[in-house]
Write a protein that holds these residues in place. Structure first.
Motif, short mmCIF file in Angstrom:
data_model
loop_
_atom_site.label_atom_id
_atom_site.label_comp_id
_atom_site.label_asym_id
_atom_site.label_seq_id
_atom_site.Cartn_x
_atom_site.Cartn_y
_atom_site.Cartn_z
N TRP A 29 10.25 4.08 5.13
CA TRP A 29 9.05 3.80 5.96
C TRP A 29 8.47 2.64 5.30
O TRP A 29 8.28 2.27 4.08
CB TRP A 29 8.02 4.79 5.84
N SER A 30 8.02 1.38 6.10
CA SER A 30 7.47 0.39 5.69
C SER A 30 5.90 0.58 5.76
O SER A 30 5.49 0.91 6.96
CB SER A 30 7.70 -0.84 6.47
N LEU A 31 5.22 0.27 4.83
CA LEU A 31 3.81 0.37 4.71
C LEU A 31 2.88 -0.71 5.48
O LEU A 31 2.32 -1.71 5.00
CB LEU A 31 3.20 0.44 3.41
N ASN A 32 3.42 -0.92 6.98
CA ASN A 32 2.90 -2.30 7.61
C ASN A 32 1.28 -2.42 7.72
O ASN A 32 0.55 -3.19 7.53
CB ASN A 32 3.64 -2.13 8.88
N SER A 33 0.85 -0.93 7.86
CA SER A 33 -0.62 -0.64 7.89
C SER A 33 -0.98 0.29 6.67
O SER A 33 -0.29 1.36 6.95
CB SER A 33 -1.17 -0.43 9.20
N GLU A 44 -18.80 12.65 3.18
CA GLU A 44 -17.57 12.50 3.92
C GLU A 44 -16.82 11.51 3.26
O GLU A 44 -16.98 10.37 2.49
CB GLU A 44 -18.21 11.88 5.31
N ARG A 45 -15.31 11.57 3.80
CA ARG A 45 -14.50 10.61 3.38
C ARG A 45 -14.57 9.21 3.95
O ARG A 45 -15.17 9.15 4.92
CB ARG A 45 -13.06 11.21 3.80
N GLU A 46 -14.77 8.28 3.53
CA GLU A 46 -15.02 6.65 3.79
C GLU A 46 -13.59 5.99 3.48
O GLU A 46 -13.21 6.01 2.51
CB GLU A 46 -16.12 6.36 3.16
N LEU A 47 -13.72 4.96 4.40
CA LEU A 47 -12.76 3.84 4.29
C LEU A 47 -13.23 2.81 3.25
O LEU A 47 -14.31 2.37 3.52
CB LEU A 47 -12.27 3.29 5.62
N VAL A 48 -12.37 2.56 2.15
CA VAL A 48 -12.92 1.48 1.41
C VAL A 48 -12.01 0.24 1.58
O VAL A 48 -12.79 -0.81 1.22
CB VAL A 48 -12.79 1.70 0.00
N ALA A 49 -10.62 0.26 1.89
CA ALA A 49 -9.90 -0.97 2.08
C ALA A 49 -8.89 -0.77 2.92
O ALA A 49 -8.26 0.47 3.05
CB ALA A 49 -9.57 -1.20 0.81
N SER A 50 -8.40 -1.61 3.72
CA SER A 50 -7.46 -1.52 4.78
C SER A 50 -6.64 -2.89 4.60
O SER A 50 -7.09 -3.92 4.46
CB SER A 50 -7.95 -1.10 6.05
N MET A 51 -5.33 -2.71 5.15
CA MET A 51 -4.33 -3.64 5.26
C MET A 51 -3.52 -3.60 6.21
O MET A 51 -3.04 -2.75 6.51
CB MET A 51 -3.65 -4.16 3.97
N ARG A 52 -3.45 -4.63 7.19
CA ARG A 52 -2.69 -4.44 8.51
C ARG A 52 -1.63 -5.60 8.67
O ARG A 52 -2.08 -6.80 8.38
CB ARG A 52 -3.70 -4.26 9.62
N GLY A 53 -0.71 -5.41 9.14
CA GLY A 53 0.25 -6.37 9.80
C GLY A 53 1.23 -6.70 8.56
O GLY A 53 0.91 -6.54 7.49
N GLY A 54 2.40 -7.02 8.90
CA GLY A 54 3.45 -7.51 8.10
C GLY A 54 3.15 -8.67 7.15
O GLY A 54 3.55 -8.43 5.82
N GLY A 55 2.47 -9.56 7.54
CA GLY A 55 2.07 -10.55 6.52
C GLY A 55 0.76 -10.25 5.78
O GLY A 55 0.50 -10.97 4.65
N GLY A 56 0.23 -9.23 5.98
CA GLY A 56 -0.92 -8.75 5.17
C GLY A 56 -2.12 -9.49 5.23
O GLY A 56 -2.94 -9.35 4.58
N ASP A 58 -4.56 -9.37 7.66
CA ASP A 58 -5.54 -8.65 8.16
C ASP A 58 -6.00 -7.58 7.00
O ASP A 58 -5.50 -6.53 6.90
CB ASP A 58 -5.32 -7.84 9.39
N ILE A 59 -7.08 -7.85 6.31
CA ILE A 59 -7.65 -7.16 5.27
C ILE A 59 -9.13 -6.92 5.28
O ILE A 59 -9.71 -7.95 5.81
CB ILE A 59 -7.19 -7.76 3.48
N ASN A 60 -9.57 -5.69 5.12
CA ASN A 60 -10.88 -5.69 4.98
C ASN A 60 -11.44 -4.61 4.19
O ASN A 60 -10.67 -3.58 3.63
CB ASN A 60 -11.20 -5.00 6.62
N TYR A 61 -12.58 -4.73 3.82
CA TYR A 61 -13.26 -3.76 2.57
C TYR A 61 -14.67 -3.34 3.17
O TYR A 61 -15.46 -3.94 3.77
CB TYR A 61 -13.27 -4.65 1.40
N ALA A 62 -15.03 -2.15 2.50
CA ALA A 62 -16.23 -1.70 2.84
C ALA A 62 -17.18 -2.34 2.01
O ALA A 62 -16.87 -3.08 0.86
CB ALA A 62 -16.27 -0.20 2.37
N ASP A 63 -18.51 -2.73 2.39
CA ASP A 63 -19.44 -3.55 1.87
C ASP A 63 -19.62 -3.31 0.28
O ASP A 63 -19.82 -3.84 -0.68
CB ASP A 63 -20.59 -3.61 2.53
N SER A 64 -19.47 -1.87 0.07
CA SER A 64 -19.82 -1.04 -1.28
C SER A 64 -19.04 -1.63 -2.34
O SER A 64 -19.05 -1.67 -3.53
CB SER A 64 -19.86 0.14 -1.15
N VAL A 65 -17.64 -2.20 -1.94
CA VAL A 65 -16.63 -2.48 -2.85
C VAL A 65 -16.26 -4.13 -2.60
O VAL A 65 -15.09 -4.27 -3.64
CB VAL A 65 -15.22 -1.44 -2.71
#
Length: 117
Positions: A29-33, A44-56, A58-65
């Motif tokens: 499996w490819s970690l495309n996202s 609660e569980r919180e999102l701290v970082a994400s990466m989407r798309g083959g090119g990578g 689209d990256i987002n971070y929580a303000d806290s990090v």
């Protein structure tokens, strides 16, 4: 069956760094996202970082990090990394990675990060 295996957690002093890894196992499996989450005791569980798309791009971070954490991925897109710098006690949590397979979220087992002197 796709599984995610995390590693790299541990105990670190305030101001220190850790790098977490999230590797695909089982079915190919490819970690495309990929998303990195954390859950502190009593919170609660919180999102701290994400990466989407083959090119990578689209990256987002929580303000806290922002400015301290960096998410990346290897060329094979089978391993994602979360580089964590300037850690504080507030970063103490269990960290999880997640991807979606045919719309179904797949979670890693979690890795404990403890920031303490």
């Amino acid at each position: 069956q796709v599984q995610l295996v995390e590693s790299g957690g541990g105990l670190v002093q305030p101001g220190g760094s850790l790098r977490l890894s999230c590797t695909v196992s089982g079915r190919r499996w490819s970690l495309n996202s990929v998303g990195w989450y954390r859950q502190a005791p009593g919170k609660e569980r919180e999102l701290v970082a994400s990466m989407r798309g083959g090119g990578g791009a689209d990256i987002n971070y929580a303000d806290s990090v922002k400015g301290r954490f960096t998410v990346s991925r290897d060329k094979a897109q089978t391993t994602s990394y979360l580089q964590m710098n300037s850690l504080t006690p507030e970063d103490t949590a269990v960290y999880y990675c997640m991807t979606a397979v045919a719309g179904t979220p797949i979670w890693g087992q979690g890795t404990q990060v403890t920031v303490s002197s």
